[in-house]
Design an enzyme around this catalytic site. Structure first.
Site, mmCIF file in Angstrom:
data_model
loop_
_atom_site.group_PDB
_atom_site.id
_atom_site.type_symbol
_atom_site.label_atom_id
_atom_site.label_comp_id
_atom_site.label_asym_id
_atom_site.label_seq_id
_atom_site.Cartn_x
_atom_site.Cartn_y
_atom_site.Cartn_z
ATOM 1 N N ALA A 62 1.013 -0.886 0.153
ATOM 2 C CA ALA A 62 -0.192 0.012 0.075
ATOM 3 C C ALA A 62 0.918 1.437 -0.164
ATOM 4 C CB ALA A 62 -0.759 -0.126 1.174
ATOM 5 N N GLY A 107 0.803 -4.889 1.342
ATOM 6 C CA GLY A 107 -0.474 -4.874 0.563
ATOM 7 C C GLY A 107 0.169 -5.597 -0.970
ATOM 8 N N GLU A 110 -0.265 -9.289 0.065
ATOM 9 C CA GLU A 110 -1.836 -9.657 0.243
ATOM 10 C C GLU A 110 -2.525 -9.845 -1.029
ATOM 11 O OE1 GLU A 110 -2.034 -6.033 3.030
ATOM 12 O OE2 GLU A 110 -2.903 -7.664 4.447
ATOM 13 N N GLU A 130 3.815 -4.630 8.103
ATOM 14 C CA GLU A 130 2.937 -3.577 8.520
ATOM 15 C C GLU A 130 3.351 -3.075 9.932
ATOM 16 O OE1 GLU A 130 1.918 -6.040 6.709
ATOM 17 O OE2 GLU A 130 0.394 -5.487 5.515
HETATM 18 N N1 COA Z 1 4.558 3.299 -0.510
HETATM 19 C C1 COA Z 1 5.002 4.257 -1.202
HETATM 20 N N2 COA Z 1 6.388 4.459 -1.648
HETATM 21 C C2 COA Z 1 7.178 3.242 -1.662
HETATM 22 C C3 COA Z 1 6.819 2.076 -1.178
HETATM 23 C C4 COA Z 1 5.504 2.142 -0.522
HETATM 24 N N3 COA Z 1 4.838 0.994 0.273
HETATM 25 N N4 COA Z 1 7.497 1.196 -1.210
HETATM 26 C C5 COA Z 1 8.694 2.041 -1.565
HETATM 27 N N5 COA Z 1 8.380 3.143 -1.953
HETATM 28 C C6 COA Z 1 9.351 4.290 -2.734
HETATM 29 C C7 COA Z 1 10.288 4.652 -1.626
HETATM 30 O O1 COA Z 1 9.693 5.626 -0.710
HETATM 31 C C8 COA Z 1 11.380 5.389 -2.612
HETATM 32 O O2 COA Z 1 10.710 6.665 -3.258
HETATM 33 P P1 COA Z 1 11.626 7.699 -3.462
HETATM 34 O O3 COA Z 1 12.696 7.375 -4.522
HETATM 35 O O4 COA Z 1 10.970 9.162 -4.027
HETATM 36 O O5 COA Z 1 12.539 7.945 -1.977
HETATM 37 C C9 COA Z 1 11.155 4.354 -3.928
HETATM 38 O O6 COA Z 1 9.900 3.746 -3.654
HETATM 39 C C10 COA Z 1 12.173 3.420 -3.975
HETATM 40 O O7 COA Z 1 12.203 2.669 -2.697
HETATM 41 P P2 COA Z 1 13.594 2.529 -1.825
HETATM 42 O O8 COA Z 1 13.101 2.404 -0.326
HETATM 43 O O9 COA Z 1 14.307 3.763 -2.074
HETATM 44 O O10 COA Z 1 14.299 1.183 -2.432
HETATM 45 P P3 COA Z 1 15.212 0.339 -1.723
HETATM 46 O O11 COA Z 1 15.700 -0.510 -2.469
HETATM 47 O O12 COA Z 1 16.092 1.141 -0.735
HETATM 48 O O13 COA Z 1 14.376 -0.470 -0.613
HETATM 49 C C11 COA Z 1 12.243 -1.569 0.001
HETATM 50 C C12 COA Z 1 13.031 -1.249 -1.186
HETATM 51 C C13 COA Z 1 11.265 -2.411 -0.692
HETATM 52 C C14 COA Z 1 12.898 -2.702 0.902
HETATM 53 C C15 COA Z 1 11.545 -0.514 0.538
HETATM 54 O O14 COA Z 1 11.090 0.597 -0.222
HETATM 55 C C16 COA Z 1 10.537 -0.782 1.745
HETATM 56 O O15 COA Z 1 10.908 -1.139 2.672
HETATM 57 N N6 COA Z 1 9.202 -0.319 1.136
HETATM 58 C C17 COA Z 1 8.151 -0.328 2.075
HETATM 59 C C18 COA Z 1 7.509 -1.706 2.150
HETATM 60 C C19 COA Z 1 6.663 -1.794 3.241
HETATM 61 O O16 COA Z 1 6.713 -1.355 4.203
HETATM 62 N N7 COA Z 1 5.306 -2.001 2.669
HETATM 63 C C20 COA Z 1 4.211 -2.254 3.428
HETATM 64 C C21 COA Z 1 3.159 -1.297 3.090
HETATM 65 S S1 COA Z 1 1.601 -1.442 3.876
#
Ligand code: COA
Length: 254
Positions: A62, A107, A110, A130
């Site tokens: 999400a 999400g 999910e 989450e």
């Molecule tokens: N919602 C919104 N934006 C997201 C996102 C999410 N769930 N997951 C990643 N992004 C965005 C980041 O904010 C980043 O944006 P930016 O370039 O404007 O800063 C871009 O996607 C790339 O992500 P980044 O974190 O820089 O890549 P990474 O390789 O360092 O890490 C992940 C990758 C997937 C490990 C990390 O992005 C992450 O933990 N994301 C969230 C996962 C999460 O908690 N999801 C559950 C949501 S309910």
């Protein structure tokens, strides 16, 4: 269009394509996936769907930037959107295969759980992170994950938020097969083709019967959505999301 449509014979490939946010589900992406599923439901020539992501992720979940600004009512609406999308996948008369090309988190995980079959590659990484954002899963994870991997493995994933890699996902039954990354989509389409060669009515009946036996219960899905929404009144969820967006560790309330 955030969901790219690519028809391969009787198999409809749907590609989540919002790569600047790792295919995170915004209301717009959810809306376009719902529209694509409606198109499939109206097209008797489609016998299977393959759902995958463009770039590094299937979907990183999400949209945290959008959730950060939500109050309880907004979160309730967002939970309903996510549940509606997952329910639409489950209700589709044809099987949906998730080709998990990279991250499937929150999400994104999910949505993959709502699909009928999950396949992956060495790049597959799955998690329900989450709790690290100050919220519980809100799009069916507490209901579908234990049904697929069992209570113990589901609790480990949901309560730690830790990522599960490809081999572990295979061992847990979270994905049913692994393929070289460059062959993953073709392997999923081939599986869809095998399904397409079988009797469409028998396949539809089989999917519905398995869902009736083992699918998530609507009342429990509603309870999850409501708990998710109410948590938006707790200070931890603001802290968790602001910490993620600020790229810093969270400081939880006592
Ligand atoms: N919602 C919104 N934006 C997201 C996102 C999410 N769930 N997951 C990643 N992004 C965005 C980041 O904010 C980043 O944006 P930016 O370039 O404007 O800063 C871009 O996607 C790339 O992500 P980044 O974190 O820089 O890549 P990474 O390789 O360092 O890490 C992940 C990758 C997937 C490990 C990390 O992005 C992450 O933990 N994301 C969230 C996962 C999460 O908690 N999801 C559950 C949501 S309910």
């Amino acid at each position: 269009m955030p969901v790219v449509r690519d028809r391969r014979g009787a198999v409809q490939v749907l590609v989540l394509d919002r790569q600047d946010a790792l295919n995170a589900f915004s209301p717009e992406l959810i809306g376009d996936l719902r529209a694509a599923l409606d198109e499939v439901a109206a097209d008797p020539g489609v016998r299977a769907v393959v759902l995958t992501g463009a770039g590094r992720a299937f979907s990183a979940g999400a949209d945290i930037a959008r959730m950060a600004g939500m109050d309880v009512d907004g979160a309730r609406e967002f939970a309903a959107l996510g549940h509606g999308m997952c329910d639409a996948i489950e209700a589709l008369g044809v099987p949906v295969i998730a080709a998990i090309n990279g991250f499937a988190l929150g999400g994104g995980c999910e949505v993959a759980l709502a699909c009928d079959i999950r396949v992956g590659s060495e790049r597959t990484k799955m998690a329900q992170p989450e709790v690290t954002l100050g919220i519980p899963p809100g799009w069916g994870g507490t209901q579908r994950l234990p049904r697929i991997v069992g209570e113990g493995a589901a609790k480990r994933m949901i309560l730690t938020g830790e990522m599960v890699g490809a081999e572990e996902a295979l061992a847990m039954g979270l994905v049913s097969s692994l393929h070289p990354p460059d062959d993953l989509l073709d392997a999923a389409v081939a599986m869809g083709g095998t399904i397409a060669a079988a009797s469409p009515s028998a396949v539809a009946l089989s999917k519905a019967l398995i869902h009736d036996a083992l699918g998530a219960r609507p009342a429990l899905l509603e309870a999850e959505a409501e708990a998710f929404a109410r948590q938006f009144a707790h200070p931890d969820r603001r802290e968790g999301m602001e910490a993620f967006l600020g790229k810093r560790p969270p400081d939880w309330a006592a």
